[in-house]
Design an enzyme around this catalytic site. Structure first.
Site, mmCIF file in Angstrom:
data_model
loop_
_atom_site.group_PDB
_atom_site.id
_atom_site.type_symbol
_atom_site.label_atom_id
_atom_site.label_comp_id
_atom_site.label_asym_id
_atom_site.label_seq_id
_atom_site.Cartn_x
_atom_site.Cartn_y
_atom_site.Cartn_z
ATOM 1 C CG HIS A 68 3.592 2.656 -6.397
ATOM 2 N ND1 HIS A 68 2.209 3.150 -7.384
ATOM 3 C CD2 HIS A 68 3.392 2.378 -5.522
ATOM 4 C CE1 HIS A 68 1.271 3.639 -6.061
ATOM 5 N NE2 HIS A 68 1.669 2.934 -5.263
ATOM 6 C CG HIS A 75 -2.826 -0.404 -3.034
ATOM 7 N ND1 HIS A 75 -4.564 0.092 -2.770
ATOM 8 C CD2 HIS A 75 -2.701 0.277 -2.093
ATOM 9 C CE1 HIS A 75 -4.457 1.194 -1.853
ATOM 10 N NE2 HIS A 75 -2.932 1.163 -1.746
ATOM 11 C CD GLU A 110 0.947 0.740 2.729
ATOM 12 O OE1 GLU A 110 0.082 0.826 2.898
ATOM 13 O OE2 GLU A 110 1.794 0.821 1.368
#
Length: 257
Positions: free
Chosen positions: A19, A61, A121
């Site tokens: 991750h 992120h 993502e």
């Protein structure tokens, strides 16, 4: 002899995805994090993309740089060259001082000779939705890494748009909660798999989804106990902050008689 359960784990096909790289031991979403994660022979690396002012996909992120750099402000308010002036490592530990926010292209170039799947993502942007997706997909097309990339998003229109133009690219719907009629919904939004936040309630759906042919990848795995439960329920992959610990359990079990 070790138990039948541990024998099953030893030969498990459940994949380990790091991750944001090796997030527990290195600053997330940096090249240092990706180098570190790859040293554990992980199956995949998860990373997040945002869009700069001059329309460069970058690996970070948050929509702001405040948490993971020494700067302040929205990613979209800086050009790529301006973002590269900020330190993305020393907030984590002094030994990582000088780490930069990578471009997506930099990560793709690094991954060219790696046997790793990139789980990318796409973070929802306030504007320039199609431009963002087109830039990301253009970089993927140029990289020839399409077979080793999975595009995920919490924002279904991105997945639908990708499938309209790139039918062969693998996609995944990100969700925090389970939902019914999964196959029908995934088909509607252009997703091939489900990336779901692991929870007690969500776990009730894993085996059913997996049995119906949907790849299930769970995130927010906090312990070996949770990982073992996912394995038992036929989860395809776990997305973990501690790939080293999970690799030791699922890919390198020491057996004794």
């Amino acid at each position: 002899m070790f138990s039948a359960f541990w024998e099953e784990v030893l030969f498990s096909s459940m994949k380990i995805i790091a991750h944001r790289g090796n997030k527990r031991y290195t600053p997330e979403n940096t090249m240092a994090a990706f180098y570190s994660a790859s040293s554990y022979l992980v199956d995949g690396i998860e990373l997040d993309l945002q869009f700069t002012k001059d329309e460069v996909p970058v690996v970070i992120h948050d929509s702001k740089i405040d948490r993971t750099t020494n700067g302040r402000g929205y990613v979209s308010s800086f050009t790529f060259n301006e973002l590269r002036q900020f330190d993305a490592g020393s907030w984590f530990h002094e030994i990582f001082r000088g780490e930069k926010i990578p471009s997506f292209e930099e990560v793709l170039n690094w991954a060219t000779d790696k046997q790793i799947t990139l789980h990318v993502e796409l973070k929802k942007q306030k504007t320039l939705h199609h431009a963002f997706v087109d830039k990301c997909m253009g970089l993927i097309d140029n990289s020839e890494l399409g077979d080793n990339i999975v595009i995920s998003s919490f924002y279904p229109p991105y997945l639908s748009y990708i499938k309209e133009k790139h039918q062969s690219i693998k996609t995944a719907l990100l969700t925090k909660s389970p939902f019914f009629r999964a196959k029908e919904y995934l088909s509607k939004v252009g997703a091939d798999a489900i990336h779901i936040r692991h929870s007690y309630y969500g776990a009730r759906f894993y085996r059913k989804w997996s049995t119906s042919g949907i790849p299930i990848r769970t995130y927010h795995i906090q312990s070996i106990k949770e990982a073992l439960k996912c394995h038992k329920l036929r989860v395809d992959s776990i997305i973990t902050n501690d790939p080293r610990k999970m690799i030791e359990i699922f890919h390198n079990v020491k057996t004794t008689s």
